[in-house]
Write an enzyme that holds these catalytic residues in place. Structure first.
Site, PDB file in Angstrom:
ATOM      1  CE  LYS A  45      -3.932   1.513   2.456  1.00  0.00           C
ATOM      2  NZ  LYS A  45      -5.237   2.053   3.177  1.00  0.00           N
TER       3      LYS A  45
ATOM      4  CE  LYS B 137      -5.927   1.298  -0.388  1.00  0.00           C
ATOM      5  NZ  LYS B 137      -7.199   1.064   0.734  1.00  0.00           N
TER       6      LYS B 137
END
Ligand code: PBG
Length: 337
Positions: free
Chosen positions: A206, A260
């Site tokens: 992330k 992400k």
């Protein structure tokens, strides 16, 4: 005059890429990647109350919804063949505090939603995040002590929260808070509570990204956030570090990996798939969605075309599926074909 056809044949040695592109049927025949409804995970936002659908201005077409509406949405998604939902709560401000203690309430909004969805639509997968940001008064994903997001105490709490989420019916726990050691701790906690079959989809890589803006509006954390998340999310400049971080999650027992944001990080999708071979997912995040919607609304791009193209790009990059706010729209279009 020079014979042009002859010249090109000399250059190409009679190899002409366009032969396979000449007609719709040849193009279909040689198509390498396809997007199907089975590739889709639909993120939804839950609010307290009943009977409410609340539009999110920065995400045109996306609504926050009460649990009863989420159940209806889950039915619709299941009917379309969408395999799973990812749920995010927007809880009352009064319930948010320094440590995100509401994450440890058995019957908090996210758990009520899981229970209601699984009861009404048992065959749709429910994926829940255990990050603390929806529950903290400062919008961070972990517990804030002084100026620090403390790692180990946060890990303990998210592991406990994961058990409550599994108790409520969550099928997959998806920790997005990027604390060190969280995957192993969550696995242990789930197993100790008898949740051996509950999986873990790690938000393995992330990135500290500008693309999360509209999401923070959706769960009302944008105004709360003090500082940034750079001490726990990955620097967008770092690919090798991202692979290392994912390797730890794999060792600790992650069943699936996620990248992400999505489109700006296709190289990471490819590298993770190549390196680990785990089911790998991309999260086409709120800012990616908003950019496509905004450009389409201005008539600058063909929104449907770009939506499909971006999702197919994830498949080409090695992803097994995509978390996308377009899920229902895409599923409807795919069903028409
Ligand atoms: C935080 C979290 C974020 C998203 C989901 N959970 C990022 C953030 O607010 O920092 C982003 C999702 C999106 O942008 O669509 N745990």
């Amino acid at each position: 005059m020079e014979n042009k056809t002859h010249l090109v044949d000399e250059i190409t040695g009679h190899r002409r890429m366009r032969r396979n592109r000449k007609a719709d049927w040849t193009r279909r025949l040689v198509q390498e990647n396809r997007l199907t409804v089975d590739d889709l995970i639909w993120p939804i936002f839950i609010i307290p109350g009943t009977g409410i659908l609340e539009p999110i201005p920065a995400m045109p077409g996306v609504n926050r919804m009460t649990v009863d509406k989420a159940v209806e949405a889950a039915k619709e998604a299941a009917d379309l063949g969408i395999p799973a939902l990812a749920t995010f709560p927007n809880i009352e401000m009064e319930l948010r505090d320094e440590t995100g203690s509401n994450s440890l309430e058995k019957n908090n909004l996210i758990n009520l939603a899981s229970a209601a969805i699984k009861k009404a639509v048992p065959n749709i997968g429910v994926i829940t995040d255990v990050a603390l940001d929806p529950f903290t008064s400062h919008g961070h994903d972990g517990i804030l002590r002084g100026n620090e997001i403390v790692n180990d105490e946060t890990v303990e709490q998210v592991a406990r929260a994961a058990v409550y989420q599994a108790d409520a019916g969550a099928d997959i726990i998806a920790p997005s808070e990027m604390m060190d050691g969280r995957i192993g701790a969550i696995r242990q906690a789930l197993d100790a509570a008898g949740h051996q079959s509950v999986g873990i989809m790690s938000y393995a890589t992330k990135f500290s990204s500008g693309f999360y803006g509209p999401y923070r509006e959706a769960i009302s954390t944008g105004g709360l956030l003090k500082g940034d998340k750079k001490t726990y999310y990955i620097d967008p400049a770092n690919g090798t570090e991202a692979v290392r971080d994912a390797a730890l999650d794999v060792e600790e027992g992650a069943d699936m990996l996620m990248v992400k944001p999505g489109l700006p990080y296709l190289d990471i999708c490819w590298r993770l798939k190549e390196a680990f071979g785990l089911p790998t997912f991309a999260y086409q995040v709120s800012g990616e969605y908003a950019m496509i919607k905004a450009a389409a609304a201005n008539g600058w791009i063909d929104g449907d075309k770009v939506m499909m193209e971006t999702l197919l790009a994830f498949k080409r990059a090695g992803c097994d599926g995509i978390l996308t706010y377009f899920a229902v729209e895409v599923a409807r279009q795919l069903a028409k074909k």
